[in-house]
Design a protein around this motif. Structure first.
Motif, PDB file in Angstrom:
ATOM      1  N   PRO A  50       9.959   1.016  -2.674  1.00  0.00           N
ATOM      2  CA  PRO A  50       8.740   0.735  -3.451  1.00  0.00           C
ATOM      3  C   PRO A  50       7.598   0.257  -2.547  1.00  0.00           C
ATOM      4  N   LEU A  51       6.379   0.578  -2.961  1.00  0.00           N
ATOM      5  CA  LEU A  51       5.191   0.158  -2.199  1.00  0.00           C
ATOM      6  C   LEU A  51       4.988  -1.345  -2.246  1.00  0.00           C
ATOM      7  N   GLY A  52       5.300  -1.946  -3.356  1.00  0.00           N
ATOM      8  CA  GLY A  52       5.084  -3.376  -3.543  1.00  0.00           C
ATOM      9  C   GLY A  52       5.224  -3.698  -5.014  1.00  0.00           C
ATOM     10  N   GLU A  53       4.942  -4.928  -5.358  1.00  0.00           N
ATOM     11  CA  GLU A  53       5.027  -5.347  -6.749  1.00  0.00           C
ATOM     12  C   GLU A  53       3.650  -5.309  -7.376  1.00  0.00           C
ATOM     13  N   GLY A  54       3.591  -4.856  -8.581  1.00  0.00           N
ATOM     14  CA  GLY A  54       2.302  -4.764  -9.238  1.00  0.00           C
ATOM     15  C   GLY A  54       2.460  -4.982 -10.720  1.00  0.00           C
ATOM     16  N   PRO A  55       1.417  -4.930 -11.489  1.00  0.00           N
ATOM     17  CA  PRO A  55       0.048  -4.683 -11.023  1.00  0.00           C
ATOM     18  C   PRO A  55      -0.527  -5.875 -10.262  1.00  0.00           C
ATOM     19  N   ILE A  56      -1.494  -5.580  -9.418  1.00  0.00           N
ATOM     20  CA  ILE A  56      -2.162  -6.601  -8.617  1.00  0.00           C
ATOM     21  C   ILE A  56      -3.527  -6.857  -9.253  1.00  0.00           C
ATOM     22  N   THR A  57      -3.753  -8.094  -9.654  1.00  0.00           N
ATOM     23  CA  THR A  57      -5.013  -8.450 -10.308  1.00  0.00           C
ATOM     24  C   THR A  57      -5.974  -9.015  -9.279  1.00  0.00           C
ATOM     25  N   LEU A  58      -7.173  -8.443  -9.245  1.00  0.00           N
ATOM     26  CA  LEU A  58      -8.226  -8.864  -8.329  1.00  0.00           C
ATOM     27  C   LEU A  58      -9.416  -9.354  -9.140  1.00  0.00           C
ATOM     28  N   GLN A  59     -10.187 -10.208  -8.556  1.00  0.00           N
ATOM     29  CA  GLN A  59     -11.384 -10.722  -9.219  1.00  0.00           C
ATOM     30  C   GLN A  59     -12.613 -10.078  -8.604  1.00  0.00           C
ATOM     31  N   SER A  60     -13.461  -9.522  -9.429  1.00  0.00           N
ATOM     32  CA  SER A  60     -14.696  -8.920  -8.942  1.00  0.00           C
ATOM     33  C   SER A  60     -15.529  -9.972  -8.217  1.00  0.00           C
ATOM     34  N   GLY A  61     -15.991  -9.636  -7.033  1.00  0.00           N
ATOM     35  CA  GLY A  61     -16.784 -10.566  -6.237  1.00  0.00           C
ATOM     36  C   GLY A  61     -15.975 -11.361  -5.243  1.00  0.00           C
ATOM     37  N   ALA A  62     -14.644 -11.244  -5.279  1.00  0.00           N
ATOM     38  CA  ALA A  62     -13.787 -11.991  -4.353  1.00  0.00           C
ATOM     39  C   ALA A  62     -13.395 -11.104  -3.165  1.00  0.00           C
ATOM     40  N   TYR A  63     -13.111 -11.766  -2.046  1.00  0.00           N
ATOM     41  CA  TYR A  63     -12.777 -11.118  -0.773  1.00  0.00           C
ATOM     42  C   TYR A  63     -11.256 -11.067  -0.620  1.00  0.00           C
ATOM     43  N   TYR A  64     -10.720  -9.924  -0.224  1.00  0.00           N
ATOM     44  CA  TYR A  64      -9.280  -9.753  -0.074  1.00  0.00           C
ATOM     45  C   TYR A  64      -8.963  -9.070   1.254  1.00  0.00           C
ATOM     46  N   GLU A  65      -7.739  -9.301   1.714  1.00  0.00           N
ATOM     47  CA  GLU A  65      -7.211  -8.594   2.881  1.00  0.00           C
ATOM     48  C   GLU A  65      -5.931  -7.909   2.451  1.00  0.00           C
ATOM     49  N   MET A  66      -5.767  -6.658   2.885  1.00  0.00           N
ATOM     50  CA  MET A  66      -4.572  -5.897   2.583  1.00  0.00           C
ATOM     51  C   MET A  66      -3.938  -5.457   3.892  1.00  0.00           C
ATOM     52  N   GLU A  67      -2.625  -5.634   3.985  1.00  0.00           N
ATOM     53  CA  GLU A  67      -1.883  -5.201   5.160  1.00  0.00           C
ATOM     54  C   GLU A  67      -0.936  -4.090   4.715  1.00  0.00           C
ATOM     55  N   ILE A  68      -1.095  -2.902   5.334  1.00  0.00           N
ATOM     56  CA  ILE A  68      -0.244  -1.762   5.027  1.00  0.00           C
ATOM     57  C   ILE A  68       0.647  -1.539   6.242  1.00  0.00           C
ATOM     58  N   THR A  69       1.962  -1.630   6.040  1.00  0.00           N
ATOM     59  CA  THR A  69       2.905  -1.479   7.138  1.00  0.00           C
ATOM     60  C   THR A  69       3.813  -0.288   6.856  1.00  0.00           C
ATOM     61  N   ALA A  70       3.887   0.650   7.810  1.00  0.00           N
ATOM     62  CA  ALA A  70       4.787   1.797   7.718  1.00  0.00           C
ATOM     63  C   ALA A  70       5.957   1.549   8.658  1.00  0.00           C
ATOM     64  N   ASP A  71       7.171   1.842   8.181  1.00  0.00           N
ATOM     65  CA  ASP A  71       8.353   1.609   9.021  1.00  0.00           C
ATOM     66  C   ASP A  71       8.715   2.812   9.896  1.00  0.00           C
ATOM     67  N   GLY A  72       8.001   3.934   9.735  1.00  0.00           N
ATOM     68  CA  GLY A  72       8.247   5.101  10.568  1.00  0.00           C
ATOM     69  C   GLY A  72       9.386   5.979  10.087  1.00  0.00           C
ATOM     70  N   SER A  73       9.970   5.677   8.908  1.00  0.00           N
ATOM     71  CA  SER A  73      11.093   6.466   8.403  1.00  0.00           C
ATOM     72  C   SER A  73      10.670   7.864   7.955  1.00  0.00           C
ATOM     73  N   ALA A  74       9.392   8.055   7.703  1.00  0.00           N
ATOM     74  CA  ALA A  74       8.850   9.356   7.315  1.00  0.00           C
ATOM     75  C   ALA A  74       7.339   9.336   7.535  1.00  0.00           C
ATOM     76  N   GLU A  75       6.772  10.522   7.620  1.00  0.00           N
ATOM     77  CA  GLU A  75       5.306  10.623   7.699  1.00  0.00           C
ATOM     78  C   GLU A  75       4.786  10.444   6.283  1.00  0.00           C
ATOM     79  N   LEU A  76       4.090   9.323   6.038  1.00  0.00           N
ATOM     80  CA  LEU A  76       3.656   8.976   4.691  1.00  0.00           C
ATOM     81  C   LEU A  76       2.177   8.649   4.654  1.00  0.00           C
ATOM     82  N   ALA A  77       1.572   8.965   3.523  1.00  0.00           N
ATOM     83  CA  ALA A  77       0.165   8.637   3.303  1.00  0.00           C
ATOM     84  C   ALA A  77       0.066   7.756   2.070  1.00  0.00           C
ATOM     85  N   LEU A  78      -1.056   7.105   1.942  1.00  0.00           N
ATOM     86  CA  LEU A  78      -1.366   6.271   0.792  1.00  0.00           C
ATOM     87  C   LEU A  78      -2.788   6.629   0.377  1.00  0.00           C
TER      88      LEU A  78
END
Length: 146
Positions: A50-78
């Motif tokens: 799984p990509l992660g747990e969701g849904p992810i609730t964000l607040q309009s006007g707030a600053y966020y950081e997202m870290e996307i990590t691939a383990d190399g098990s396959a060529e994958l896109a998001l």
């Protein structure tokens, strides 16, 4: 004309209340102020996982950081063009190289690695990011911008 004005007024009343930034006094940094930061979002790209747990609730006007990590098990896109157009992207960091894009449609990983990006949630609504060509719920992340 009268009907158009009435419809516009009703549409404004039906919209959810505008969310305020996470802090009262943004100071000189504005929306990028440290007090205006939401929780970091972590996404894992791994074959059959799984990509992660969701849904992810964000607040309009707030600053966020997202870290996307691939383990190399396959060529994958998001991909998630609707989500990427509902945010203002500050920067993408790959191998300590900072990129300040106008817009993107997707990330693709040929090998293991990590990409980080920071953004401000802007347009309220429900959006998703997913692995192209998949249909399972665990292969998509839902974002709700309030």
């Amino acid at each position: 004309m009268k009907h158009m004005l009435t419809a516009a007024a009703l549409a404004l009343l039906a919209m959810p209340a505008n969310a305020a930034p996470l802090c009262d006094d943004l100071g000189f940094a504005g929306l990028l102020a440290k007090c205006n930061r939401g929780d970091e979002i972590k996404v894992t790209l791994a074959s059959g996982q799984p990509l992660g747990e969701g849904p992810i609730t964000l607040q309009s006007g707030a600053y966020y950081e997202m870290e996307i990590t691939a383990d190399g098990s396959a060529e994958l896109a998001l991909t998630g063009p609707e989500f990427f157009r509902a945010i203002w992207m500050d920067e993408i960091v790959i191998n300590e190289i900072e990129i300040r894009p106008m817009a993107i449609d997707s990330f693709e990983f040929d090998d293991a690695g990590t990409a980080e990006f920071s953004f401000i949630a802007i347009k309220p609504g429900r959006y998703h990011m997913l692995i192209p060509g998949t249909s399972g719920d665990s292969q998509r992340l839902e974002f709700i911008i309030q």
